[in-house]
Scaffold this motif. Structure first.
Motif, mmCIF file in Angstrom:
data_model
loop_
_atom_site.group_PDB
_atom_site.id
_atom_site.type_symbol
_atom_site.label_atom_id
_atom_site.label_comp_id
_atom_site.label_asym_id
_atom_site.label_seq_id
_atom_site.Cartn_x
_atom_site.Cartn_y
_atom_site.Cartn_z
ATOM 1 N N LEU A 158 8.824 15.563 5.522
ATOM 2 C CA LEU A 158 8.268 16.205 6.713
ATOM 3 C C LEU A 158 6.780 15.880 6.851
ATOM 4 C CD1 LEU A 158 10.066 19.685 6.617
ATOM 5 C CD2 LEU A 158 10.458 17.811 8.219
ATOM 6 N N GLY A 159 6.091 15.819 5.728
ATOM 7 C CA GLY A 159 4.680 15.451 5.760
ATOM 8 C C GLY A 159 4.457 14.044 6.280
ATOM 9 N N SER A 160 5.428 13.172 6.048
ATOM 10 C CA SER A 160 5.300 11.807 6.554
ATOM 11 C C SER A 160 5.207 11.784 8.072
ATOM 12 C CB SER A 160 6.485 10.943 6.098
ATOM 13 O OG SER A 160 7.688 11.339 6.747
ATOM 14 N N VAL A 297 6.515 2.696 10.823
ATOM 15 C CA VAL A 297 6.993 4.052 11.127
ATOM 16 C C VAL A 297 8.235 4.404 10.311
ATOM 17 C CG1 VAL A 297 7.985 5.527 12.915
ATOM 18 C CG2 VAL A 297 5.927 4.198 13.404
ATOM 19 N N PRO A 298 9.311 3.607 10.364
ATOM 20 C CA PRO A 298 10.471 3.943 9.512
ATOM 21 C C PRO A 298 10.172 3.796 8.023
ATOM 22 C CG PRO A 298 10.822 1.811 10.594
ATOM 23 C CD PRO A 298 9.613 2.433 11.221
ATOM 24 N N LEU A 299 9.244 2.893 7.670
ATOM 25 C CA LEU A 299 8.884 2.733 6.263
ATOM 26 C C LEU A 299 8.206 3.989 5.720
ATOM 27 C CD1 LEU A 299 7.527 -0.944 6.194
ATOM 28 C CD2 LEU A 299 9.622 -0.094 5.128
ATOM 29 N N ALA A 300 7.313 4.589 6.511
ATOM 30 C CA ALA A 300 6.649 5.828 6.085
ATOM 31 C C ALA A 300 7.682 6.933 5.875
ATOM 32 C CB ALA A 300 5.624 6.259 7.124
ATOM 33 N N PHE A 301 8.629 7.041 6.793
ATOM 34 C CA PHE A 301 9.703 8.035 6.659
ATOM 35 C C PHE A 301 10.524 7.762 5.407
ATOM 36 C CE2 PHE A 301 14.026 9.532 7.485
ATOM 37 C CZ PHE A 301 13.788 10.848 7.841
ATOM 38 N N MET A 302 10.830 6.488 5.165
ATOM 39 C CA MET A 302 11.620 6.114 3.991
ATOM 40 C C MET A 302 10.902 6.490 2.694
ATOM 41 S SD MET A 302 12.584 2.308 2.610
ATOM 42 C CE MET A 302 10.933 2.134 1.903
ATOM 43 N N PHE A 303 9.599 6.197 2.627
ATOM 44 C CA PHE A 303 8.846 6.513 1.411
ATOM 45 C C PHE A 303 8.689 8.032 1.236
ATOM 46 C CE2 PHE A 303 7.222 2.042 1.445
ATOM 47 C CZ PHE A 303 7.567 1.734 0.144
ATOM 48 N N GLY A 304 8.608 8.774 2.358
ATOM 49 C CA GLY A 304 8.556 10.232 2.249
ATOM 50 C C GLY A 304 9.839 10.784 1.647
ATOM 51 N N ILE A 348 3.031 -7.335 4.350
ATOM 52 C CA ILE A 348 2.999 -6.862 2.952
ATOM 53 C C ILE A 348 2.006 -5.714 2.807
ATOM 54 C CG2 ILE A 348 2.432 -7.482 0.566
ATOM 55 C CD1 ILE A 348 3.374 -10.342 1.230
ATOM 56 N N LEU A 349 0.829 -5.866 3.403
ATOM 57 C CA LEU A 349 -0.172 -4.795 3.360
ATOM 58 C C LEU A 349 0.363 -3.541 4.044
ATOM 59 C CD1 LEU A 349 -3.445 -6.782 4.219
ATOM 60 C CD2 LEU A 349 -2.796 -5.837 1.989
ATOM 61 N N GLY A 350 1.044 -3.713 5.177
ATOM 62 C CA GLY A 350 1.608 -2.574 5.899
ATOM 63 C C GLY A 350 2.695 -1.871 5.110
ATOM 64 N N PHE A 351 3.531 -2.635 4.433
ATOM 65 C CA PHE A 351 4.601 -2.058 3.600
ATOM 66 C C PHE A 351 4.016 -1.185 2.495
ATOM 67 C CE2 PHE A 351 7.377 -2.180 -0.112
ATOM 68 C CZ PHE A 351 8.613 -1.833 0.429
ATOM 69 N N LEU A 352 2.996 -1.692 1.830
ATOM 70 C CA LEU A 352 2.385 -0.944 0.723
ATOM 71 C C LEU A 352 1.586 0.262 1.230
ATOM 72 C CD1 LEU A 352 1.321 -4.018 -1.426
ATOM 73 C CD2 LEU A 352 3.189 -2.419 -1.895
ATOM 74 N N LEU A 353 0.911 0.109 2.360
ATOM 75 C CA LEU A 353 0.214 1.251 2.947
ATOM 76 C C LEU A 353 1.198 2.357 3.326
ATOM 77 C CD1 LEU A 353 -2.208 2.737 4.184
ATOM 78 C CD2 LEU A 353 -1.943 1.316 6.239
ATOM 79 N N ALA A 354 2.385 1.984 3.780
ATOM 80 C CA ALA A 354 3.405 2.967 4.158
ATOM 81 C C ALA A 354 3.830 3.840 2.981
ATOM 82 C CB ALA A 354 4.623 2.254 4.748
ATOM 83 N N SER A 355 3.713 3.317 1.755
ATOM 84 C CA SER A 355 4.047 4.134 0.585
ATOM 85 C C SER A 355 3.098 5.316 0.451
ATOM 86 C CB SER A 355 4.012 3.279 -0.689
ATOM 87 O OG SER A 355 2.683 2.888 -1.014
ATOM 88 N N TYR A 356 1.826 5.123 0.844
ATOM 89 C CA TYR A 356 0.862 6.229 0.843
ATOM 90 C C TYR A 356 1.129 7.170 2.023
ATOM 91 C CZ TYR A 356 -1.914 2.974 -2.057
ATOM 92 O OH TYR A 356 -2.362 2.100 -3.020
ATOM 93 N N GLU A 357 1.405 6.585 3.176
ATOM 94 C CA GLU A 357 1.574 7.388 4.386
ATOM 95 C C GLU A 357 2.784 8.314 4.287
ATOM 96 O OE1 GLU A 357 1.548 4.176 7.258
ATOM 97 O OE2 GLU A 357 -0.454 4.815 7.896
#
Length: 469
Positions: A158-160, A297-304, A348-357
């Protein structure tokens, strides 16, 4: 151990999602402006710093204005943080979004250097200072609100939604800038076209204000602080907090630093880097960044979701490890100046940033107790952002200018990632799925309620931890 099951926080998951949407829209408004400033930085530099002859230095001054405004964020964090811990989270979130909308409108109305001289950059700086001040209470408050409104086992996913709001704001800014670059000539864009997206910030802010006004207060704030008197809430000063919670403040400070340096490196600095250093047109650069953000956007949700499942510490280490190993490679690919390689490097940078987001918004509020959560997070977050996040475009621009090495920003990102990896590895304890410090469990179903009652020691892990210390 005493355990009062009546104090277990039970939330409606539908209301929790509504809270995420309302705070996310407001956050989108905030970062819509930040995105605009970044995507239009070259044009802004020409309109407000035309007295500077060197184009590269014009951009430095433009990003310096961007960075100086961040110095107001800690002050905003102190003031809004105290208000948030005393009067509630909602009152701050409805105030900050109006300030943000009005200051964004102001930028769109400002005369240029050619019209009023030195007053143009001064007024631009004032508008940015107002934005920085309001942002000081905005993002931390949004994180706290979502964390305190979410079930413990879904806090990160939810925080994502908050960072999805951030990405949405950037995407809207990018789409607007791209559309204008396509429809208008360079002269039209430089003359008046750049103002249009800033003027549109006002209606977006009013929509966010309406949505936030309909929200209630968080259940944790109501249950934990409603019976406390003002003296109890204000009893611990920030200097006392620093002394008594120095480890948590330190970890939070470092986490915010590596998160925001990565974030501003990609979403704020990269558009100008592609234009000024690589030589891509504004149109191609903004479209490319927009596509990457849409994928994030979906990557951030996935990592959350992954963070709620395997733990936030593990996800942090994935992102930090990846950036430590791949940052230089990403910038090397970008500098090959072929669209395919540029896209791969940024992806690649966006994928890794999404792990933080996907993980950071649901994690940072878990580091502090309820009665000090807002102001401690607001001040720590904003001091760190001011020192490291907001200065990232300026530092990256200066490094390239000073060293003549186009890979210099990558080395900066690598060093920051190594430091973050070591701090998270040795000083951070996984908090995913556990109740917030100073709070009873927050659940969304009868089965979760029964599980919390049956396992009070696990549910109240923070009490056990403090007793053992």
């Amino acid at each position: 151990m005493k355990f009062n099951k009546k104090k277990i926080n039970v939330v409606d998951i539908k209301k929790a999602r509504k809270s995420v949407f309302a705070t996310g829209v407001g956050n989108a408004m905030e970062w819509y402006d930040f995105g605009l400033y970044s995507y239009l930085a070259v044009i802004i530099s020409q309109n407000f710093f035309s007295a500077v002859k060197n184009d590269e230095l014009k951009l430095v001054f433009t990003f310096a204005t961007f960075a100086i405004a961040f110095l107001m964020r800690p002050l905003g964090g102190v003031i809004f943080g105290k208000i948030g811990d005393k009067l509630g989270r909602k009152v701050v979130l409805t105030t900050t979004i109006i300030l943000m909308a009005l200051s964004t409108l102001l930028i769109g109305l400002l005369p240029t250097y050619g019209q009023i001289g030195i007053w143009a950059p001064i007024l631009l700086l004032i508008a940015r200072i107002i934005q920085g001040f309001s942002t000081g209470g905005e993002y931390a408050g949004a994180m706290v609100y979502i964390a305190e409104s979410s079930p413990d086992n879904k806090r990160n996913v939810l925080g994502s939604g908050l960072e999805i709001g951030t990405l949405t704001g950037y995407i809207l800014a990018s789409l607007m800038a791209s559309l204008l670059f396509l429809l208008l000539s360079d002269d039209q864009m430089a003359s008046w076209g750049w103002r249009i997206p800033f003027l549109l910030g006002l209606p977006l802010g009013l929509i966010g204000f309406y949505l936030r006004s309909s929200l209630g207060e968080t259940p944790i704030f109501e249950n934990e602080l409603a019976d406390s008197n003002d003296d109890e809430v204000e009893e611990e000063s920030f200097f006392s907090i620093l002394k008594n919670h120095k480890k948590d403040v330190f970890v939070c400070f470092v986490a915010v630093a590596f998160f925001n340096i990565t974030n501003y490196m990609l979403l704020s600095y990269m558009p100008s880097y592609l234009n000024e250093i690589i030589g891509l047109s504004n149109t191609v650069g903004t479209v490319l960044i927009t596509v990457i953000m849409i994928l994030m956007v979906p990557l951030a949700f996935m990592f959350g979701k992954l963070s709620d499942k395997i733990g936030n510490k593990a996800v942090f280490l994935i992102g930090l490890g990846g950036l430590t190993l791949l940052s230089v490679l990403c910038f090397y690919l970008i500098n090959l100046n072929t669209l395919v390689f540029i896209s791969i490097g940024i992806l690649i940078l966006g994928f890794l940033l999404a792990s933080y987001e996907g993980t950071m918004p649901g994690t940072l509020p878990t580091m502090f107790y309820t009665d000090i959560r807002y102001r401690t997070l607001a001040v720590t977050f904003n001091v760190s952002v001011s020192l490291f996040g907001g200065t990232t475009p300026l530092v990256a621009t200066w490094l390239v200018h000073k060293t003549g090495n186009n890979l210099a920003p990558a080395f900066y990102l690598t060093i920051v990632s190594i430091i973050g990896f070591l701090v998270i590895l040795f000083f951070f304890t996984n908090t995913a799925g556990k109740s917030l410090k100073g709070s009873y469990p927050t659940v969304a179903s009868k089965s979760e309620f029964n599980e919390a009652v049956e396992n009070p020691k696990d549910a109240l892990w923070w009490q056990t931890e403090q007793t053992e210390k």
